[in-house]
Design an enzyme around this catalytic site. Structure first.
Site, short mmCIF file in Angstrom:
data_model
loop_
_atom_site.label_atom_id
_atom_site.label_comp_id
_atom_site.label_asym_id
_atom_site.label_seq_id
_atom_site.Cartn_x
_atom_site.Cartn_y
_atom_site.Cartn_z
N ALA B 35 0.83 -1.20 0.00
CA ALA B 35 0.00 0.00 0.00
C ALA B 35 0.87 1.25 0.00
O ALA B 35 1.98 1.24 0.53
CB ALA B 35 -0.91 0.01 1.23
N ASP B 36 0.36 2.32 -0.59
CA ASP B 36 1.02 3.62 -0.43
C ASP B 36 0.17 4.45 0.54
O ASP B 36 -0.85 3.98 1.05
CB ASP B 36 1.25 4.31 -1.77
CG ASP B 36 -0.04 4.68 -2.49
OD1 ASP B 36 -1.11 4.66 -1.85
OD2 ASP B 36 0.02 5.01 -3.69
N SER B 37 0.61 5.69 0.79
CA SER B 37 -0.07 6.47 1.84
C SER B 37 -1.54 6.73 1.49
O SER B 37 -2.40 6.74 2.37
CB SER B 37 0.66 7.78 2.09
OG SER B 37 0.69 8.54 0.89
N ASP B 39 -3.45 4.72 -0.26
CA ASP B 39 -4.17 3.46 -0.01
C ASP B 39 -4.59 3.37 1.45
O ASP B 39 -5.70 2.93 1.77
CB ASP B 39 -3.27 2.25 -0.32
CG ASP B 39 -3.08 2.02 -1.81
OD1 ASP B 39 -4.08 2.11 -2.54
OD2 ASP B 39 -1.95 1.73 -2.23
#
Ligand SMILES: NC(=O)c1ccc[n+]([C@@H]2O[C@H](COP(=O)([O-])OP(=O)(O)OC[C@H]3O[C@@H](n4cnc5c(N)ncnc54)[C@H](OP(=O)(O)O)[C@@H]3O)[C@@H](O)[C@H]2O)c1
Lengths: 245, 79
Positions: B35-37, B39
């Protein structure tokens, strides 16, 4: 190129000079348009002119709850919102020494806070669908400043800063956020000017004429298109060469 | 597994498009599940919606694993 078939676009201020031109142009490219503003009859006249693929949802964006409600109405039943054009705007001009708090607040509310709230709500559905276009109609005044327009210039400069931040936040999701900064455009607002005033204005513009709402609308079609998918966070200056920041 | 835990797992699988077997309690959204921020913000919003709870920003910042999420929601639901 630049077709928008199957896309749904919400245009605020569609009852105004530039907003109506934007709505017509997006519609001509195949988009379904949702027209917003406070004057329902003007919006309905435009919807009637466009025929199909046009809906009216009035909203007074100076009210705090109106922005969320507008996006909720536009996406009712899980409908997609692909393109948001934050075009509604107003001016309350006065030299700063005479500028009233309420006129500062009103301009900031409609020209900056409402676009933020509308963007925040629209981004939720755009991110989920991995496609979206937000186009903020700023102004050259937001870049150069203008005596008598401290409130308006602050709001429009704020809109440009917001555009860049949002663009970075959502870039990886197929959503672009851009601004257009028009110069002097002929609208009902500028119709009040005398011939001499217009000529004086045109003299400051290298292309030699005031802009037309269609000049802004064409820039908007481009930024809304699939083809502009690699352009984000930018401010497109549409001003006849009057300023080249 | 509790009902909450199962629902959390399902949401994570759906949102991040990862295999169910990877969504262990210890799995970190960012380090293990890709995940990225943004997400993680979307996940928190999905949890809020699914469980009808409010997760304030400072609490959301501390939710980094599947277990963190389950425990936070269980505490809110118990309260
Ligand atoms: N004309 C120019 O030279 C120029 C130059 C640079 C930038 N701009 C920007 O371009 C945009 C459009 O301007 P325009 O020239 O087309 O002006 P306009 O004809 O006066 O249109 C303004 C639009 O904003 C809407 N609006 C105003 N207050 C509102 C509110 N409280 N809630 C919802 N909608 C509201 C109006 O809707 P209702 O009439 O239905 O209330 C109208 O449709 C504005 O953001 C303006 O700042 C214009």
């Amino acid at each position: 190129m630049f077709r928008l078939d199957g896309k749904r676009a919400l245009i605020t201020g569609a009852s105004g000079g530039i907003g109506a031109a934007i709505a017509r142009a997006l519609h001509a490219q195949g988009a379904e348009v949702i027209l917003s503003g406070t004057r329902r009859p003007a919006l309905e006249a435009l919807a009637a002119e466009l025929g199909g693929r046009a809906r009216v949802i009035p909203a007074d964006l100076s009210e705090a709850a109106a922005s969320d409600a507008l996006i909720a109405a536009a996406t009712e039943g899980g409908a997609a919102l692909d393109i948001l054009v934050n075009n509604a705007g107003l001016t309350r001009d006065a030299l700063a020494l005479r500028l009233k708090d309420e006129d500062w607040e009103k301009v900031l509310a409609v020209d900056l806070t409402a676009p933020f709230r509308l963007s925040r709500a629209a981004l939720k559905t755009m991110i989920r669908r991995r496609w979206g276009r937000i186009i903020n109609i700023a102004s050259i005044v937001g870049v150069t400043g203008n005596p008598g327009q401290a409130n308006y210039a602050a709001a429009k400069a704020g809109l440009i800063g917001m555009t860049k931040s949002l663009a970075q936040e959502v870039a990886a999701r197929g959503v672009t956020v851009n601004a257009i900064a028009p110069g002097f455009i002929e609208t009902p607002m500028t119709e009040a000017l005398s011939e001499a005033q217009r000529a004086a204005l045109a003299e400051r513009i290298p292309i030699g004429r005031l802009g037309r709402p269609e000049d802004v609308a064409a820039a908007c079609v481009y930024l809304a298109s699939e083809e502009a998918g690699w352009v984000t966070g930018t401010t497109l200056h549409v001003n006849g060469g009057m300023a080249m920041p | 597994m509790s009902e909450i835990a199962e629902k959390v797992k399902k949401i994570v699988v759906e949102h991040l498009g990862v295999e169910e077997s990877k969504v262990t309690p210890e799995a970190s959204f960012i380090d293990d599940l890709g995940a990225d921020s943004l997400d993680t913000v979307e996940l928190v919003m999905a949890f809020e919606e699914a469980f009808n709870v409010e997760i304030p920003e400072d609490a959301a910042e501390k939710i980094s694993t599947v277990k963190d999420a389950i425990e936070y929601i269980e505490r809110q639901k118990a309260a």
